[in-house]
Design a protein around this motif. Structure first.
Motif, mmCIF file in Angstrom:
data_model
loop_
_atom_site.group_PDB
_atom_site.id
_atom_site.type_symbol
_atom_site.label_atom_id
_atom_site.label_comp_id
_atom_site.label_asym_id
_atom_site.label_seq_id
_atom_site.Cartn_x
_atom_site.Cartn_y
_atom_site.Cartn_z
ATOM 1 N N ARG A 1 0.736 -1.228 0.072
ATOM 2 C CA ARG A 1 0.092 -0.018 0.053
ATOM 3 C C ARG A 1 0.850 1.195 -0.019
ATOM 4 O O ARG A 1 0.500 2.213 0.756
ATOM 5 C CB ARG A 1 -1.187 -0.029 1.167
ATOM 6 N N GLY A 2 1.802 1.285 -0.845
ATOM 7 C CA GLY A 2 2.565 2.537 -1.216
ATOM 8 C C GLY A 2 3.909 2.545 -0.442
ATOM 9 O O GLY A 2 4.421 3.674 -0.274
ATOM 10 N N ARG A 3 4.485 1.390 0.152
ATOM 11 C CA ARG A 3 5.716 1.481 0.653
ATOM 12 C C ARG A 3 6.765 0.670 -0.168
ATOM 13 O O ARG A 3 6.508 -0.349 -0.188
ATOM 14 C CB ARG A 3 5.621 0.801 2.189
ATOM 15 N N PRO A 4 7.698 1.218 -0.685
ATOM 16 C CA PRO A 4 8.745 0.425 -1.315
ATOM 17 C C PRO A 4 9.230 -0.840 -0.558
ATOM 18 O O PRO A 4 9.595 -0.399 0.554
ATOM 19 C CB PRO A 4 9.843 1.177 -1.946
ATOM 20 N N SER A 5 9.538 -1.886 -0.938
ATOM 21 C CA SER A 5 10.361 -2.953 -0.278
ATOM 22 C C SER A 5 11.649 -2.450 -0.286
ATOM 23 O O SER A 5 12.011 -1.526 -0.837
ATOM 24 C CB SER A 5 10.021 -4.265 -0.941
ATOM 25 N N GLU A 6 12.501 -3.154 0.592
ATOM 26 C CA GLU A 6 13.702 -2.842 0.852
ATOM 27 C C GLU A 6 14.527 -3.085 -0.573
ATOM 28 O O GLU A 6 14.370 -3.930 -1.342
ATOM 29 C CB GLU A 6 14.501 -3.827 1.842
ATOM 30 N N VAL B 1 14.417 5.987 -1.843
ATOM 31 C CA VAL B 1 15.040 4.820 -2.065
ATOM 32 C C VAL B 1 14.980 4.139 -0.694
ATOM 33 O O VAL B 1 15.605 4.720 0.304
ATOM 34 C CB VAL B 1 16.594 5.034 -2.563
ATOM 35 N N ASN B 2 14.627 2.853 -0.518
ATOM 36 C CA ASN B 2 14.474 2.283 0.832
ATOM 37 C C ASN B 2 15.562 1.590 0.980
ATOM 38 O O ASN B 2 15.595 0.292 1.126
ATOM 39 C CB ASN B 2 13.132 1.528 0.720
ATOM 40 N N GLY B 3 16.792 1.793 1.155
ATOM 41 C CA GLY B 3 18.097 1.287 1.352
ATOM 42 C C GLY B 3 18.213 -0.025 0.463
ATOM 43 O O GLY B 3 17.799 0.273 -0.622
ATOM 44 N N ARG B 4 18.904 -0.708 0.717
ATOM 45 C CA ARG B 4 19.233 -1.971 -0.081
ATOM 46 C C ARG B 4 18.775 -3.318 0.345
ATOM 47 O O ARG B 4 18.301 -3.285 1.519
ATOM 48 C CB ARG B 4 20.970 -2.252 0.160
ATOM 49 N N ASP B 5 18.506 -4.183 -0.472
ATOM 50 C CA ASP B 5 17.978 -5.416 -0.101
ATOM 51 C C ASP B 5 18.932 -6.450 0.276
ATOM 52 O O ASP B 5 18.325 -7.623 0.514
ATOM 53 C CB ASP B 5 16.910 -5.944 -1.304
ATOM 54 N N THR B 6 20.009 -6.021 0.332
ATOM 55 C CA THR B 6 21.139 -7.138 0.882
ATOM 56 C C THR B 6 21.898 -6.712 1.925
ATOM 57 O O THR B 6 21.912 -5.376 2.019
ATOM 58 C CB THR B 6 22.141 -7.654 -0.276
ATOM 59 N N ARG C 1 23.557 -5.451 8.403
ATOM 60 C CA ARG C 1 23.599 -4.422 9.043
ATOM 61 C C ARG C 1 22.692 -3.378 9.014
ATOM 62 O O ARG C 1 22.118 -3.207 7.888
ATOM 63 C CB ARG C 1 25.218 -3.793 8.995
ATOM 64 N N ARG C 2 22.154 -2.563 10.166
ATOM 65 C CA ARG C 2 21.030 -1.562 9.807
ATOM 66 C C ARG C 2 21.672 -0.433 8.914
ATOM 67 O O ARG C 2 20.784 0.014 8.051
ATOM 68 C CB ARG C 2 21.074 -0.791 11.105
ATOM 69 N N ARG C 3 22.937 0.059 8.631
ATOM 70 C CA ARG C 3 23.168 0.956 7.794
ATOM 71 C C ARG C 3 22.883 0.530 6.324
ATOM 72 O O ARG C 3 22.884 1.438 5.694
ATOM 73 C CB ARG C 3 24.639 1.333 8.129
ATOM 74 N N HIS C 4 22.843 -0.718 6.110
ATOM 75 C CA HIS C 4 22.590 -1.209 4.733
ATOM 76 C C HIS C 4 21.161 -0.845 4.474
ATOM 77 O O HIS C 4 20.729 -0.833 3.204
ATOM 78 C CB HIS C 4 22.649 -2.724 4.673
ATOM 79 N N ARG C 5 20.072 -0.782 5.358
ATOM 80 C CA ARG C 5 18.614 -0.432 5.454
ATOM 81 C C ARG C 5 18.396 1.135 5.249
ATOM 82 O O ARG C 5 17.277 1.546 5.239
ATOM 83 C CB ARG C 5 17.760 -0.932 6.493
ATOM 84 N N ASN C 6 19.671 1.912 5.351
ATOM 85 C CA ASN C 6 19.456 3.329 5.700
ATOM 86 C C ASN C 6 18.721 3.823 4.226
ATOM 87 O O ASN C 6 18.838 3.439 3.022
ATOM 88 C CB ASN C 6 20.549 4.093 5.657
ATOM 89 N N GLY C 7 17.572 4.811 4.227
ATOM 90 C CA GLY C 7 16.969 5.330 2.937
ATOM 91 C C GLY C 7 17.421 6.496 2.701
ATOM 92 O O GLY C 7 18.106 7.232 3.341
#
Length: 197
Positions: free
Chosen positions: A68-73, A90-95, A98-104
């Protein structure tokens, strides 16, 4: 006292496949669509729907509808403000574990924001490396984007005065990149082991 940014509304419009962001007055401020384009709707021809169902873009679009409007990782979305200012989320990386890989990241016009996830429940919104606001998730409910709902249950602590674009970026951080916080290395390892078993 509740921060006014938490009274903004986010609603998913299934007819055009867009997330609409409204300010406290109910005015649409931004429209967010997946970077690969809106999903093919039921009004499209049978041949076009069949062809679209076989493409990677349609799989991404279907996930956009489910969330519903939220891009996946690792996915991106395009933002258009009411005044025509373009943007990208951009919703971070999908791989990565670590948390910093999910930074947007959020780009609105010539302004570049970063959303750093500092803990499981806390994120910081930065503009050019300078903190603007700390976002902290409240309770265990992440909040949804179904219907016209206020932003997810959170606390916002402003560390600087927010310009109008900064408020839009904060609302986008709480909706498209939210809720605040991401799991850490150990939690990701445990989740990966549980799903592979």
């Amino acid at each position: 006292m509740t921060d006014p940014i938490l009274t903004w509304q986010a609603s998913y419009d299934a007819s055009c496949g867009a997330l609409l962001l409204r300010d406290p007055g109910g005015r649409v401020v931004a429209r967010v669509v997946p970077a690969d384009g809106p999903p093919v709707g039921a009004e499209a021809s049978l041949l076009r729907r069949a062809r679209a169902a076989l493409t990677v873009e349609q799989v991404v679009a279907q996930q956009w509808v489910r969330q519903r409007g939220r891009p996946s990782e690792g996915a991106a979305a395009l933002v258009t403000l009411v005044d025509g200012t373009p943007g990208r989320v951009v919703n971070g990386r999908d791989t990565g574990w670590r948390r910093r890989h999910r930074n947007g990241t959020i780009s609105l016009g010539d302004r570049r924001y970063a959303l750093e996830h500092r803990s499981r429940r806390r994120s910081v919104l930065l503009l050019d490396g300078r903190p603007l606001a700390t976002l902290r998730r409240r309770g265990f409910r992440a909040g949804g984007l179904g219907g016209d709902e206020t932003l997810p249950r959170a606390r916002v602590r402003r560390t600087a005065a927010l310009a109008p674009l900064d408020e839009v970026a904060t609302a986008l951080a709480l909706t498209t990149l939210g809720p605040p916080g991401r799991r850490g290395w150990w939690a990701q390892l445990a989740e990966d082991l549980a799903t592979s078993a």
